[in-house]
Design an enzyme around this catalytic site. Structure first.
Site, PDB file in Angstrom:
ATOM      1  N   LYS A 158       0.813  -1.180  -0.150  1.00 24.87           N
ATOM      2  CA  LYS A 158      -0.073   0.009  -0.048  1.00 24.87           C
ATOM      3  C   LYS A 158       0.820   1.285   0.032  1.00 24.87           C
ATOM      4  O   LYS A 158       0.612   2.314  -0.837  1.00 24.87           O
ATOM      5  CB  LYS A 158      -1.019   0.241   1.380  1.00 24.87           C
ATOM      6  CG  LYS A 158      -1.986  -0.688   1.062  1.00 24.87           C
ATOM      7  CD  LYS A 158      -3.017  -1.348   2.597  1.00 24.87           C
ATOM      8  CE  LYS A 158      -4.025  -2.276   2.191  1.00 24.87           C
ATOM      9  NZ  LYS A 158      -4.637  -2.331   3.260  1.00 24.87           N
TER      10      LYS A 158
ATOM     11  N   GLN B 257      -4.979  -2.001   9.601  1.00 25.13           N
ATOM     12  CA  GLN B 257      -4.912  -3.223   9.091  1.00 25.13           C
ATOM     13  C   GLN B 257      -5.258  -4.507   9.954  1.00 25.13           C
ATOM     14  O   GLN B 257      -5.105  -4.288  11.296  1.00 25.13           O
ATOM     15  CB  GLN B 257      -3.434  -3.271   8.843  1.00 25.13           C
ATOM     16  CG  GLN B 257      -3.001  -4.614   8.031  1.00 25.13           C
ATOM     17  CD  GLN B 257      -3.459  -4.612   6.551  1.00 25.13           C
ATOM     18  OE1 GLN B 257      -3.577  -3.632   5.896  1.00 25.13           O
ATOM     19  NE2 GLN B 257      -4.095  -5.784   6.385  1.00 25.13           N
TER      20      GLN B 257
ATOM     21  N   ASP C 225     -11.316   2.443   4.030  1.00 23.89           N
ATOM     22  CA  ASP C 225     -11.654   1.149   3.887  1.00 23.89           C
ATOM     23  C   ASP C 225     -12.917   0.802   3.771  1.00 23.89           C
ATOM     24  O   ASP C 225     -13.620  -0.167   3.410  1.00 23.89           O
ATOM     25  CB  ASP C 225     -11.029   0.362   5.189  1.00 23.89           C
ATOM     26  CG  ASP C 225      -9.838  -0.383   4.869  1.00 23.89           C
ATOM     27  OD1 ASP C 225      -9.576  -0.869   3.642  1.00 23.89           O
ATOM     28  OD2 ASP C 225      -8.961  -0.671   6.124  1.00 23.89           O
TER      29      ASP C 225
END
Length: 293
Positions: free
Chosen positions: A52, A96, A119
């Site tokens: 990422k 995460q 997200d």
């Protein structure tokens, strides 16, 4: 059979985003800034977060990686989230997953400012998605929609079977494939571990989206001819013949199912690269929204 090449499409998307960022820079505007928090040192998560950060560099975003030890308490993580919520330089950020056992994942997701939740996991964003309102769509489902759209895969009136009901992929995919418009307008069946005669259900599907995490679960005898198959599964399987000692396997018996499919995603190189590309797209969207505010 046509391969839905996520690697190629994700590169196209990154090029498009990079061009937009170059224009922002030329106008003297602030470029998007994505932050990521990782708790602990799970190998797969570290690799994923690393890619990422690389993707941010590639398109000209600013990025911040915050590493916290696996002993981090829930209170410490919530404090860090509050800092990012209040930091005007950060447009969007992710925490995460999975998180260590001592931390309540749902509590963490709900602590993220919905306007920075790139997200798309916050209940507010999930609710907006379910109501067809403009919002951040979770990156993996967003990537699947983008693949279907760019390859012009017909979804209107088709029977879509989703395997798995996770909040991250299965459930949003069921909602999105049934929404008005393209890709969408399909009749959706969501199956899961309690579904009976799953073979019978999948054999009637025009489109199958499998997000189960069971290697080679979907076999050729479970699908009809010309089926469209989206394989979200990513499982590391031990393989002594490879340099790493493992290989990445999807939910679909690719070798045999691909012989019957009209479109199919490979693993790796299908949905995976799309997820990162769409996270960048959400961050660009977050930046634009903040600029208009």
């Amino acid at each position: 059979m046509q391969l839905l090449d996520g690697k190629k499409v994700s590169e196209d998307i990154k090029n498009e985003i990079a061009a937009e960022v170059a224009q922002m820079k030329a106008k003297g505007e602030k470029v998007p800034h994505l932050a990521a928090i990782i708790v602990g040192n799970d190998g797969a998560s570290l690799t994923y977060v690393g890619s990422k950060v690389k993707a941010c560099e590639r398109v000209g975003f600013e990025s911040t990686l915050i590493k916290m030890p696996s002993t981090t308490t829930e209170i410490e993580l919530l404090k860090k989230i509050k800092e990012l919520n209040e930091n005007d330089a950060v447009d969007g950020f992710i925490v995460q997953l999975p998180l260590p056992k001592q931390i309540d994942t749902q509590k963490i997701i709900e602590a993220i400012d919905p306007s920075k939740d790139v997200d798309g996991f916050h209940p507010e964003n999930f609710g907006k998605m379910a109501l067809d309102m403009s919002t951040f769509i979770p990156a993996t489902p967003f990537g699947i929609l983008e693949l279907l759209e760019r390859y012009n895969v017909p979804t209107d009136g088709k029977h879509t079977v989703v395997i798995g009901r996770s909040h991250i992929v299965g459930r949003p995919m069921g909602i999105l494939m049934g929404r008005k418009g393209f890709p969408g307008n399909s009749t959706v069946t969501v199956t899961h571990s309690h579904s009976k005669n799953i073979n019978q259900i999948t054999s009637q599907a025009d489109i199958i989206i499998s997000a189960l995490g069971v290697p080679n679960f979907l076999k050729a005898e479970m699908v009809k001819d010309d089926v469209v198959v989206i394989d979200v599964g990513i499982t590391r399987v031990e393989d002594e013949t490879t340099e790493k000692g493992y290989r990445i396997v999807g939910d679909v018996d690719f070798e045999n199912v691909s012989k019957k499919a009209s479109f199919i995603t490979p693993v790796p190189g299908g949905v995976g690269p799309m997820t990162i590309a769409m996270l960048l797209k959400n961050t660009l969207l977050a930046r634009e929204q903040r600029r208009h505010k």
